[in-house]
Design a protein around this motif. Structure first.
Motif, short mmCIF file in Angstrom:
data_model
loop_
_atom_site.label_atom_id
_atom_site.label_comp_id
_atom_site.label_asym_id
_atom_site.label_seq_id
_atom_site.Cartn_x
_atom_site.Cartn_y
_atom_site.Cartn_z
N LEU A 130 0.86 -1.17 0.00
CA LEU A 130 0.00 0.00 0.00
C LEU A 130 0.90 1.23 0.00
CD1 LEU A 130 -3.02 0.81 0.21
CD2 LEU A 130 -2.70 0.88 2.67
N ASP A 131 1.17 1.79 -1.18
CA ASP A 131 2.06 2.94 -1.33
C ASP A 131 3.42 2.71 -0.67
OD1 ASP A 131 0.43 4.54 -2.86
OD2 ASP A 131 -0.52 5.48 -1.12
N GLY A 132 4.00 1.53 -0.88
CA GLY A 132 5.31 1.24 -0.33
C GLY A 132 5.30 0.70 1.09
N GLN A 133 4.15 0.75 1.75
CA GLN A 133 4.03 0.15 3.08
C GLN A 133 3.61 -1.31 2.89
OE1 GLN A 133 1.27 2.80 5.22
NE2 GLN A 133 3.04 3.37 6.47
N ILE A 134 4.41 -2.23 3.40
CA ILE A 134 4.17 -3.65 3.20
C ILE A 134 3.48 -4.23 4.43
CG2 ILE A 134 5.20 -5.90 2.70
CD1 ILE A 134 5.58 -3.84 0.44
N GLU A 135 2.39 -4.94 4.20
CA GLU A 135 1.70 -5.66 5.27
C GLU A 135 1.66 -7.13 4.88
OE1 GLU A 135 -2.67 -5.95 7.46
OE2 GLU A 135 -2.28 -4.30 6.09
N MET A 136 1.97 -8.00 5.82
CA MET A 136 1.94 -9.44 5.57
C MET A 136 0.81 -10.06 6.38
SD MET A 136 4.49 -9.96 3.48
CE MET A 136 4.78 -11.72 3.56
N ILE A 137 0.00 -10.86 5.69
CA ILE A 137 -1.09 -11.57 6.36
C ILE A 137 -0.82 -13.06 6.22
CG2 ILE A 137 -3.55 -12.09 6.26
CD1 ILE A 137 -3.96 -9.17 5.39
N HIS A 138 -0.99 -13.79 7.31
CA HIS A 138 -0.77 -15.23 7.28
C HIS A 138 -1.90 -15.90 8.03
CE1 HIS A 138 1.06 -19.07 8.67
NE2 HIS A 138 1.42 -19.09 7.41
N GLU A 139 -2.56 -16.87 7.36
CA GLU A 139 -3.67 -17.60 7.98
C GLU A 139 -3.50 -19.08 7.72
OE1 GLU A 139 -7.64 -16.38 6.83
OE2 GLU A 139 -6.89 -14.45 6.20
N GLU A 140 -3.97 -19.90 8.65
CA GLU A 140 -4.05 -21.34 8.45
C GLU A 140 -5.39 -21.81 8.99
OE1 GLU A 140 -0.79 -23.91 9.47
OE2 GLU A 140 0.63 -22.26 9.25
N HIS A 141 -6.06 -22.68 8.21
CA HIS A 141 -7.37 -23.18 8.60
C HIS A 141 -7.52 -24.62 8.13
CE1 HIS A 141 -8.58 -18.99 9.33
NE2 HIS A 141 -8.08 -18.70 8.15
N ASP A 142 -8.46 -25.35 8.76
CA ASP A 142 -8.88 -26.63 8.21
C ASP A 142 -9.64 -26.34 6.92
OD1 ASP A 142 -7.84 -28.06 10.35
OD2 ASP A 142 -9.72 -28.01 11.47
N VAL A 143 -9.49 -27.20 5.91
CA VAL A 143 -10.11 -26.95 4.62
C VAL A 143 -10.69 -28.24 4.05
CG1 VAL A 143 -7.99 -27.30 3.26
CG2 VAL A 143 -9.78 -25.78 2.38
N THR A 144 -11.78 -28.10 3.32
CA THR A 144 -12.36 -29.18 2.54
C THR A 144 -12.04 -28.90 1.08
OG1 THR A 144 -14.15 -29.42 4.13
CG2 THR A 144 -14.49 -30.40 1.96
N VAL A 145 -11.49 -29.88 0.38
CA VAL A 145 -11.09 -29.72 -1.01
C VAL A 145 -11.92 -30.67 -1.87
CG1 VAL A 145 -9.18 -29.86 -2.66
CG2 VAL A 145 -8.74 -29.13 -0.30
N THR A 146 -12.61 -30.12 -2.87
CA THR A 146 -13.38 -30.95 -3.80
C THR A 146 -13.19 -30.44 -5.22
OG1 THR A 146 -15.36 -29.59 -3.47
CG2 THR A 146 -15.19 -31.56 -2.13
N GLU A 147 -13.42 -31.30 -6.19
CA GLU A 147 -13.37 -30.91 -7.59
C GLU A 147 -14.71 -31.20 -8.23
OE1 GLU A 147 -9.95 -31.37 -10.17
OE2 GLU A 147 -8.89 -32.28 -8.48
N LYS A 148 -15.14 -30.27 -9.10
CA LYS A 148 -16.43 -30.43 -9.78
C LYS A 148 -16.39 -29.65 -11.08
CE LYS A 148 -21.35 -29.71 -8.88
NZ LYS A 148 -22.31 -29.16 -7.94
N ASN A 149 -16.65 -30.30 -12.19
CA ASN A 149 -16.70 -29.65 -13.51
C ASN A 149 -15.47 -28.80 -13.81
OD1 ASN A 149 -19.25 -30.79 -13.74
ND2 ASN A 149 -20.29 -28.96 -13.01
N ASP A 150 -14.28 -29.36 -13.67
CA ASP A 150 -13.01 -28.67 -13.94
C ASP A 150 -12.70 -27.53 -12.97
OD1 ASP A 150 -12.36 -30.31 -16.05
OD2 ASP A 150 -13.37 -29.04 -17.51
N TRP A 151 -13.47 -27.37 -11.92
CA TRP A 151 -13.20 -26.35 -10.90
C TRP A 151 -12.73 -27.05 -9.63
CZ3 TRP A 151 -13.41 -21.07 -11.48
CH2 TRP A 151 -14.04 -20.59 -12.63
N LEU A 152 -11.76 -26.44 -8.97
CA LEU A 152 -11.30 -26.90 -7.66
C LEU A 152 -11.93 -25.99 -6.61
CD1 LEU A 152 -9.23 -28.71 -6.05
CD2 LEU A 152 -7.73 -26.71 -6.15
N TYR A 153 -12.51 -26.58 -5.59
CA TYR A 153 -13.15 -25.81 -4.52
C TYR A 153 -12.39 -26.02 -3.21
CZ TYR A 153 -17.23 -25.27 -7.55
OH TYR A 153 -18.07 -24.95 -8.59
N LEU A 154 -12.01 -24.91 -2.57
CA LEU A 154 -11.40 -24.93 -1.25
C LEU A 154 -12.38 -24.22 -0.32
CD1 LEU A 154 -7.91 -23.66 -2.44
CD2 LEU A 154 -8.50 -26.02 -1.90
#
Length: 128
Positions: A12-36
């Motif tokens: 943001l105008d040279g100011q750097i912010e780092m965001i880090h997240e971790e969560h449980d996730v369900t992963v599925t595929e349907k019609n050539d799309w990957l869903y997280l």
């Protein structure tokens, strides 16, 4: 249970912010799309839907956030702000998807004609 890791570097105008997240996730595929599908720290359901050159991220909150990314193109984003729901535009500069990760670099702009960039992002998502 699989885990999702999200790292977002925001410039943001040279100011750097780092965001880090971790969560449980369900992963599925349907019609050539990957869903997280996961719940964020605000207990909102988040769905990331992606193909090889496109991703849609929906956060089901009050109101919903919907961001679309298309490699090399402009796409619409509906983002809640203190001034209400704003219609913004993403300009995706790079979109790299591998089997268990995704890396997207993009700018967030007020509209396609705007020369001012609100912020530049490097978003890295991995799951395993």
């Amino acid at each position: 249970m699989m885990k999702i890791e999200i790292k977002n570097k925001i410039d943001l105008d040279g100011q750097i912010e780092m965001i880090h997240e971790e969560h449980d996730v369900t992963v599925t595929e349907k019609n050539d799309w990957l869903y997280l599908i996961y719940q964020n720290e605000d207990a909102e359901k988040v769905v990331i839907k992606c193909q090889n050159q496109e991703m849609v991220m929906t956060r089901f909150g009050q109101p919903n956030t919907i961001m679309r990314f298309v490699n090399g193109a402009y796409a619409l984003a509906s983002v809640p702000t203190p001034m209400g729901l704003q219609q913004l535009v993403t300009l995706t500069k790079s979109f790299d998807r591998s089997e268990n990760s995704l890396r997207v670099t993009y700018d967030l702009l007020p509209n396609e004609e705007a020369h001012q960039v609100f912020a530049s992002y490097t978003l890295q998502i991995s799951w395993s």
